[in-house]
Design a protein around this motif. Structure first.
Motif, PDB file in Angstrom:
ATOM      1  N   LYS A 168       0.851  -1.185   0.000  1.00  0.00           N
ATOM      2  CA  LYS A 168       0.000   0.000   0.000  1.00  0.00           C
ATOM      3  C   LYS A 168       0.885   1.232   0.000  1.00  0.00           C
ATOM      4  CE  LYS A 168      -3.357   2.921   1.184  1.00  0.00           C
ATOM      5  NZ  LYS A 168      -4.373   3.416   0.248  1.00  0.00           N
ATOM      6  N   GLU A 169       0.669   2.134  -0.947  1.00  0.00           N
ATOM      7  CA  GLU A 169       1.466   3.360  -1.003  1.00  0.00           C
ATOM      8  C   GLU A 169       0.799   4.447  -0.179  1.00  0.00           C
ATOM      9  OE1 GLU A 169       3.871   5.120  -4.580  1.00  0.00           O
ATOM     10  OE2 GLU A 169       1.855   5.999  -4.627  1.00  0.00           O
ATOM     11  N   LEU A 170       1.582   5.071   0.691  1.00  0.00           N
ATOM     12  CA  LEU A 170       1.108   6.181   1.508  1.00  0.00           C
ATOM     13  C   LEU A 170       1.636   7.497   0.958  1.00  0.00           C
ATOM     14  CD1 LEU A 170       1.743   4.727   5.086  1.00  0.00           C
ATOM     15  CD2 LEU A 170      -0.458   4.878   3.900  1.00  0.00           C
ATOM     16  N   ARG A 171       0.906   8.577   1.259  1.00  0.00           N
ATOM     17  CA  ARG A 171       1.326   9.928   0.871  1.00  0.00           C
ATOM     18  C   ARG A 171       1.645  10.697   2.157  1.00  0.00           C
ATOM     19  NH1 ARG A 171      -3.951  12.000  -1.710  1.00  0.00           N
ATOM     20  NH2 ARG A 171      -4.651  11.110   0.283  1.00  0.00           N
TER      21      ARG A 171
ATOM     22  N   TYR B  65      -5.730   3.531   8.969  1.00  0.00           N
ATOM     23  CA  TYR B  65      -6.934   4.221   9.448  1.00  0.00           C
ATOM     24  C   TYR B  65      -6.932   5.673   8.974  1.00  0.00           C
ATOM     25  CZ  TYR B  65     -10.399   6.269  12.563  1.00  0.00           C
ATOM     26  OH  TYR B  65     -11.483   6.953  13.055  1.00  0.00           O
ATOM     27  N   LYS B  66      -5.788   6.349   9.128  1.00  0.00           N
ATOM     28  CA  LYS B  66      -5.707   7.748   8.715  1.00  0.00           C
ATOM     29  C   LYS B  66      -5.843   7.888   7.206  1.00  0.00           C
ATOM     30  CE  LYS B  66      -5.018  10.859  11.009  1.00  0.00           C
ATOM     31  NZ  LYS B  66      -5.967  11.756  11.692  1.00  0.00           N
ATOM     32  N   ALA B  67      -5.254   6.945   6.468  1.00  0.00           N
ATOM     33  CA  ALA B  67      -5.355   7.005   5.005  1.00  0.00           C
ATOM     34  C   ALA B  67      -6.802   6.849   4.547  1.00  0.00           C
ATOM     35  CB  ALA B  67      -4.483   5.929   4.375  1.00  0.00           C
ATOM     36  N   SER B  68      -7.589   6.055   5.288  1.00  0.00           N
ATOM     37  CA  SER B  68      -8.979   5.823   4.897  1.00  0.00           C
ATOM     38  C   SER B  68      -9.916   6.934   5.355  1.00  0.00           C
ATOM     39  CB  SER B  68      -9.471   4.482   5.452  1.00  0.00           C
ATOM     40  OG  SER B  68      -9.551   4.528   6.870  1.00  0.00           O
ATOM     41  N   THR B  69      -9.449   7.750   6.297  1.00  0.00           N
ATOM     42  CA  THR B  69     -10.318   8.805   6.839  1.00  0.00           C
ATOM     43  C   THR B  69      -9.727  10.197   6.633  1.00  0.00           C
ATOM     44  OG1 THR B  69      -9.283   8.624   9.044  1.00  0.00           O
ATOM     45  CG2 THR B  69     -11.236   7.263   8.621  1.00  0.00           C
ATOM     46  N   ALA B  70      -8.640  10.302   5.848  1.00  0.00           N
ATOM     47  CA  ALA B  70      -7.940  11.577   5.693  1.00  0.00           C
ATOM     48  C   ALA B  70      -8.865  12.654   5.135  1.00  0.00           C
ATOM     49  CB  ALA B  70      -6.727  11.409   4.779  1.00  0.00           C
ATOM     50  N   SER B  71      -8.866  13.793   5.807  1.00  0.00           N
ATOM     51  CA  SER B  71      -9.684  14.916   5.340  1.00  0.00           C
ATOM     52  C   SER B  71      -8.927  15.767   4.327  1.00  0.00           C
ATOM     53  CB  SER B  71     -10.098  15.791   6.531  1.00  0.00           C
ATOM     54  OG  SER B  71      -8.965  16.262   7.238  1.00  0.00           O
TER      55      SER B  71
ATOM     56  N   ASN C  75     -14.964  -5.460  13.893  1.00  0.00           N
ATOM     57  CA  ASN C  75     -16.034  -5.630  12.902  1.00  0.00           C
ATOM     58  C   ASN C  75     -15.526  -5.505  11.471  1.00  0.00           C
ATOM     59  OD1 ASN C  75     -18.006  -6.192  14.755  1.00  0.00           O
ATOM     60  ND2 ASN C  75     -18.926  -4.144  14.728  1.00  0.00           N
ATOM     61  N   GLY C  76     -14.319  -6.037  11.245  1.00  0.00           N
ATOM     62  CA  GLY C  76     -13.769  -6.082   9.902  1.00  0.00           C
ATOM     63  C   GLY C  76     -13.134  -4.801   9.406  1.00  0.00           C
ATOM     64  N   LYS C  77     -13.024  -3.780  10.246  1.00  0.00           N
ATOM     65  CA  LYS C  77     -12.426  -2.509   9.842  1.00  0.00           C
ATOM     66  C   LYS C  77     -11.226  -2.191  10.724  1.00  0.00           C
ATOM     67  CE  LYS C  77     -16.781  -0.502   8.209  1.00  0.00           C
ATOM     68  NZ  LYS C  77     -17.732   0.632   8.338  1.00  0.00           N
ATOM     69  N   VAL C  78     -10.208  -1.557  10.118  1.00  0.00           N
ATOM     70  CA  VAL C  78      -9.050  -1.162  10.926  1.00  0.00           C
ATOM     71  C   VAL C  78      -9.489  -0.149  11.978  1.00  0.00           C
ATOM     72  CG1 VAL C  78      -7.298  -1.647   9.186  1.00  0.00           C
ATOM     73  CG2 VAL C  78      -8.382   0.597   9.229  1.00  0.00           C
ATOM     74  N   ILE C  79      -8.910  -0.247  13.146  1.00  0.00           N
ATOM     75  CA  ILE C  79      -9.333   0.598  14.262  1.00  0.00           C
ATOM     76  C   ILE C  79      -8.498   1.874  14.340  1.00  0.00           C
ATOM     77  CG2 ILE C  79     -10.035  -1.448  15.562  1.00  0.00           C
ATOM     78  CD1 ILE C  79      -7.560  -0.946  17.394  1.00  0.00           C
ATOM     79  N   LEU C  80      -8.989   2.812  15.131  1.00  0.00           N
ATOM     80  CA  LEU C  80      -8.204   3.991  15.490  1.00  0.00           C
ATOM     81  C   LEU C  80      -7.252   3.555  16.599  1.00  0.00           C
ATOM     82  CD1 LEU C  80      -7.412   6.952  15.691  1.00  0.00           C
ATOM     83  CD2 LEU C  80      -9.479   7.348  17.052  1.00  0.00           C
ATOM     84  N   SER C  81      -6.062   3.139  16.212  1.00  0.00           N
ATOM     85  CA  SER C  81      -5.108   2.555  17.164  1.00  0.00           C
ATOM     86  C   SER C  81      -4.296   3.650  17.851  1.00  0.00           C
ATOM     87  CB  SER C  81      -4.190   1.554  16.464  1.00  0.00           C
ATOM     88  OG  SER C  81      -3.553   2.159  15.355  1.00  0.00           O
TER      89      SER C  81
END
Length: 383
Positions: free
Chosen positions: A43-46, A174-180, A220-226
């Motif tokens: 997975k590539e991150l920015r 988690y941050k990549a999936s919720t990044a504003s 529940n199948g989703k990455v958590i806010l760790s």
């Protein structure tokens, strides 16, 4: 058979073995995956390394390709040379090349220079406001080599470093999936996770990342806010007592951070100095906790001074007085206020010093993680 076909065949074989052994020998299957598969993109991150600066220095350890916003190769850069990217018009400029954004892509497994450090992956420089922002485009596993070394001590036991690797991987996804922010997923500071490129990579951090390849915490199948912090001061907090809504995996638990150098600390201020730092109240006369967590962490505080009073939040208080945490008591001795505190950070989720202690006692990383993140599952992702 081509190299790529061999890689694909190995991957399919390893995945079949993983599925076959999953319910009987997950550890064996994971080791097989790590040993058999060559290094590959996940997975590539920015990562925003420099934000809104007037100019940024970039370079590459090997010859590099310059690409425009459409991904088209428009030029080449020499190895081990520095180049300045600046704003121009509505885009950015590097030497004779202009585009809405530019990508520097090293050849032959090179690394890139951004600002004042070396990083793996590529550089994307974009226009943001009146300045430029430099992003490191990096594989998540290679990103973690650095983050684990920046967030924890590379000399810590492997089980502690493995815990940090899983938590950091989970947090990044988690941050990549919720990044504003539309341009990047994370930055390089404690606002997200500390990241310093090759400077904080070590053999031990590589080992920890490879040993936990693709492993994340899910609910529940989703990455958590760790969420994680340095030291809780004896007990972590329920997330809703410090932040906002409750989460079933961020529950307060007993911590094992008594050996942390930040387990206990104190700071002293004169009434005038405290008033100057807080502002708007004159010389401080009293500090009255108005809202606290069940474990004594201050959420809001009323400050009464010679020039008035004001209520401030935990974040405002920590920032103004440069406190390690808001788990503290206050005493006033003839106008000198002494703050006696415990822990370092917000106290939610994993405690790094607690993890260190548990790892020293021989507790495996997966048990450490389930202690600090209740109801969460350790899951291996297929990127």
């Amino acid at each position: 058979m081509t190299v790529q076909n061999k890689v694909n065949t190995q991957k399919k074989i390893a995945q079949r073995i993983w599925l076959t052994l999953g319910q009987y020998g997950g550890i064996i299957a994971l080791i097989w995956l790590i040993l058999c598969l060559p290094a590959q993109a996940t997975k590539e991150l920015r990562i925003a390394v420099k934000k809104g600066v007037s100019a940024v220095q970039v370079g590459s350890s090997t010859p590099a390709i310059v690409r425009d916003a459409g991904g088209r190769a428009i030029g080449n850069l020499a190895a081990l040379d520095g180049f300045t990217v600046k704003p121009r018009g509505s885009g950015v400029n590097l030497n004779q090349w202009n585009s809405s954004h530019l990508i520097i892509e090293p050849k032959e497994d090179g690394v890139v220079w951004i600002g004042d450090r070396w990083y793996r992956g590529k550089v994307r420089v974009i226009r943001q406001g009146s300045g430029v922002t430099a992003l490191n485009l990096v594989d998540i596993e290679e990103y973690l080599y650095s983050v684990v070394g920046a967030e924890a001590y590379p000399t810590w036991p492997q089980e502690a470093l493995k815990s940090q690797a899983v938590v950091a991987r989970t947090y990044a996804l988690y941050k990549a999936s919720t990044a504003s922010n539309r341009y990047y997923d994370l930055d390089t500071t404690t606002n997200t996770q500390v990241y310093k490129g090759l400077e904080t990579e070590f053999v031990t951090t590589h080992d920890a990342v490879k040993a936990t390849l693709g492993q994340v915490l899910t609910y529940n199948g989703k990455v958590i806010l760790s969420a994680f912090h340095s030291s809780s001061g004896g007990h972590t907090e329920n997330v809703e007592d410090v932040w906002s809504s409750p989460l079933p995996y961020l529950r307060g638990v007993v911590d094992y951070d008594q050996t942390a150098p930040v387990f206990q600390w104190n700071r002293s201020f004169s009434a005038w100095e405290m008033g100057r730092l807080i502002g708007g109240v004159g010389s401080v006369r009293s500090l009255i906790p108005e809202k606290t967590t069940p474990h004594g962490r201050i959420i809001t505080m009323k400050i009464v001074g010679s020039g008035g009073s004001r209520r401030i939040t935990d974040d405002q208080l920590r920032q103004a007085l440069k406190l390690k945490s808001t788990l503290f008591t206050i005493s006033n001795n003839n106008g000198t206020f002494t703050i006696q505190g415990r822990g370092y950070g917000h106290g939610i989720g994993l405690s790094q010093w607690g993890t260190h202690y548990l790892a020293e006692q021989g507790i495996p990383y997966h048990q450490i993680l389930t202690h600090y993140y209740k109801n969460a599952r350790l899951t291996t992702l297929n990127y």
